[in-house]
Design a protein around this motif. Structure first.
Motif, short mmCIF file in Angstrom:
data_model
loop_
_atom_site.label_atom_id
_atom_site.label_comp_id
_atom_site.label_asym_id
_atom_site.label_seq_id
_atom_site.Cartn_x
_atom_site.Cartn_y
_atom_site.Cartn_z
N ALA A 61 -31.59 29.72 -0.99
CA ALA A 61 -30.22 30.03 -1.41
C ALA A 61 -29.28 30.04 -0.21
O ALA A 61 -28.13 29.57 -0.29
N ALA A 62 -29.77 30.54 0.93
CA ALA A 62 -28.96 30.55 2.14
C ALA A 62 -28.79 29.14 2.69
O ALA A 62 -27.73 28.79 3.24
N VAL A 63 -29.82 28.33 2.57
CA VAL A 63 -29.71 26.92 2.98
C VAL A 63 -28.62 26.23 2.16
O VAL A 63 -27.75 25.54 2.70
N LEU A 64 -28.64 26.43 0.85
CA LEU A 64 -27.64 25.81 -0.01
C LEU A 64 -26.23 26.27 0.35
O LEU A 64 -25.30 25.45 0.36
N GLU A 65 -26.05 27.54 0.66
CA GLU A 65 -24.73 28.03 1.04
C GLU A 65 -24.27 27.37 2.33
O GLU A 65 -23.10 26.98 2.46
N SER A 66 -25.16 27.22 3.30
CA SER A 66 -24.80 26.54 4.54
C SER A 66 -24.44 25.08 4.28
O SER A 66 -23.48 24.56 4.87
N VAL A 67 -25.20 24.42 3.41
CA VAL A 67 -24.91 23.03 3.08
C VAL A 67 -23.53 22.91 2.43
O VAL A 67 -22.75 22.01 2.76
N ARG A 68 -23.21 23.82 1.53
CA ARG A 68 -21.89 23.79 0.88
C ARG A 68 -20.77 23.93 1.91
O ARG A 68 -19.76 23.21 1.85
N ARG A 69 -20.94 24.83 2.87
CA ARG A 69 -19.91 25.07 3.87
C ARG A 69 -19.76 23.87 4.80
O ARG A 69 -18.65 23.50 5.19
N ILE A 70 -20.88 23.26 5.15
CA ILE A 70 -20.81 22.06 6.00
C ILE A 70 -20.13 20.92 5.23
O ILE A 70 -19.24 20.25 5.76
N ALA A 71 -20.56 20.70 3.99
CA ALA A 71 -20.01 19.61 3.19
C ALA A 71 -18.50 19.78 2.97
O ALA A 71 -17.76 18.78 2.91
N ALA A 72 -18.05 21.02 2.84
CA ALA A 72 -16.62 21.28 2.63
C ALA A 72 -15.81 21.05 3.90
O ALA A 72 -14.58 20.91 3.84
N THR A 73 -16.48 21.02 5.05
CA THR A 73 -15.80 20.91 6.34
C THR A 73 -15.66 19.47 6.81
O THR A 73 -14.75 19.15 7.58
N ILE A 74 -16.54 18.60 6.36
CA ILE A 74 -16.59 17.22 6.87
C ILE A 74 -16.30 16.23 5.76
O ILE A 74 -16.35 16.55 4.57
N ASP A 75 -15.99 15.01 6.16
CA ASP A 75 -15.81 13.91 5.21
C ASP A 75 -16.74 12.76 5.62
O ASP A 75 -16.32 11.65 5.86
N LEU A 76 -18.02 13.11 5.72
CA LEU A 76 -19.05 12.16 6.16
C LEU A 76 -20.30 12.38 5.32
O LEU A 76 -20.50 13.47 4.77
N PRO A 77 -21.18 11.38 5.25
CA PRO A 77 -22.47 11.61 4.58
C PRO A 77 -23.23 12.74 5.27
O PRO A 77 -23.24 12.83 6.50
N LEU A 78 -23.86 13.57 4.47
CA LEU A 78 -24.62 14.73 4.98
C LEU A 78 -26.07 14.62 4.54
O LEU A 78 -26.36 14.53 3.34
N THR A 79 -26.97 14.64 5.51
CA THR A 79 -28.40 14.68 5.20
C THR A 79 -28.98 15.99 5.72
O THR A 79 -28.60 16.45 6.80
N VAL A 80 -29.84 16.58 4.95
CA VAL A 80 -30.31 17.95 5.19
C VAL A 80 -31.81 17.97 5.42
O VAL A 80 -32.56 17.27 4.72
N ASP A 81 -32.24 18.75 6.41
CA ASP A 81 -33.67 18.96 6.63
C ASP A 81 -34.19 19.86 5.51
O ASP A 81 -33.93 21.06 5.49
N PHE A 82 -34.92 19.27 4.60
CA PHE A 82 -35.43 19.93 3.39
C PHE A 82 -36.81 20.53 3.62
O PHE A 82 -37.42 21.07 2.70
N GLU A 83 -37.33 20.40 4.84
CA GLU A 83 -38.68 20.85 5.21
C GLU A 83 -39.71 20.33 4.20
O GLU A 83 -39.79 19.13 3.97
N THR A 84 -40.47 21.22 3.54
CA THR A 84 -41.44 20.73 2.54
C THR A 84 -40.89 20.85 1.12
O THR A 84 -41.64 20.74 0.15
N GLY A 85 -39.59 21.09 1.00
CA GLY A 85 -38.96 21.14 -0.31
C GLY A 85 -38.81 22.52 -0.90
O GLY A 85 -38.34 22.66 -2.02
N TYR A 86 -39.26 23.55 -0.17
CA TYR A 86 -39.14 24.93 -0.63
C TYR A 86 -39.80 25.13 -2.00
O TYR A 86 -39.35 25.93 -2.81
N ALA A 87 -40.87 24.38 -2.24
CA ALA A 87 -41.55 24.47 -3.53
C ALA A 87 -42.90 23.77 -3.44
O ALA A 87 -43.08 22.84 -2.65
N GLU A 88 -43.84 24.20 -4.26
CA GLU A 88 -45.12 23.52 -4.39
C GLU A 88 -45.14 22.63 -5.63
O GLU A 88 -45.62 21.51 -5.59
N ASP A 89 -44.61 23.13 -6.72
CA ASP A 89 -44.60 22.41 -7.98
C ASP A 89 -43.58 21.26 -7.92
O ASP A 89 -42.46 21.43 -7.43
#
Length: 247
Positions: A61-89
């Protein structure tokens, strides 16, 4: 608004996409000001800037909030380090990928290690996870951790047999929908060149001390990431400046 095809087109072996990884909206704005073509987060940097450990120590949830704030600040493509996806399923990882897209990301890194043991997932299992993420509309930079850590690579990650294993994984990941193949930890020029020549999809190399971006381009790298180095250096300079101010 850039599309996933626009972002994919930035990955060129003759003119690689250079990603000077950021950790918050302020650092994203600074890197955008420098003239970058895209913005990328790094998991260690993003987590460390908020006081969390790497390895999915930062709540999603904190990752998503950071992504939202970054995306709102820039006008460029944004790629995010998703690690292992924060999920097993696989269904849950698909939901997380959809949330990442909704937050403003156009792409993500997805690594093939097992978070709890530092071993690697079986290629077919990782391929299913890549397919689940790609199906949500994200450009997947499929990261292999073959070259990282003593458990996987031993004392020397620059070995031909590891490159052969990486090439085998790259083919499986490409078939599953990955748009790029990421090989952090590999630094030997001849092996980087061999991997880039063997793999038909773009290859992402992580910049390490002593590497030269122009040479990496000549070797065939289509994407060059700086990983945690920008944040680590910035924090070192901050500590040094603060120490000087106290004396």
């Amino acid at each position: 608004m850039k599309t996933i095809d626009d972002f994919a087109a930035l990955h060129r072996a003759d003119d690689p996409l250079v990603l000077f990884n950021v950790w918050d909206a302020g650092s994203a704005a600074a890197v955008a000001e420098a003239g970058t073509k895209a913005i990328a987060t790094g998991s260690l940097s993003l987590a460390g800037a908020q006081g969390y450990d790497d390895g999915e120590g930062m709540p999603f949830a904190a990752v998503l909030e950071s992504v939202r704030r970054i995306a709102a600040t820039i006008d460029l493509p944004l790629t995010v380090d998703f690690e292992t996806g924060y999920a097993e399923d696989e269904r849950e990882i698909a939901r997380n990928a959809a949330a990442l897209l909704h937050a403003g990301a156009i792409g993500c890194n997805l690594e093939d290690r097992l978070l709890d043991s530092a071993a690697l997932r079986e290629p077919d299992a990782q391929a299913r996870r890549i397919a689940a993420v790609a199906a949500q509309g994200l450009f997947v930079n499929a990261r292999t951790d073959i070259f990282l850590g003593p458990l996987l690579a031993g004392a020397n990650p620059d070995r031909g047999e590891l490159v052969e294993k990486a090439i085998d994984r790259a083919a499986v990941y490409r078939e599953a929908g990955a748009g790029c193949f990421f090989v952090p930890g590999l630094r030997d020029p001849d092996l980087i060149a061999a991997l880039c020549e063997a793999e038909s999809s773009p290859v992402n190399v992580m910049w390490l001390d002593g590497m030269d971006g122009a040479r990496l381009a000549r070797l065939g790298a289509a994407r060059i990431s700086y990983g945690p180095a920008p944040w680590q250096r910035a924090m070192t300079r901050l500590t040094e400046a603060a120490r000087a101010a106290m004396n």
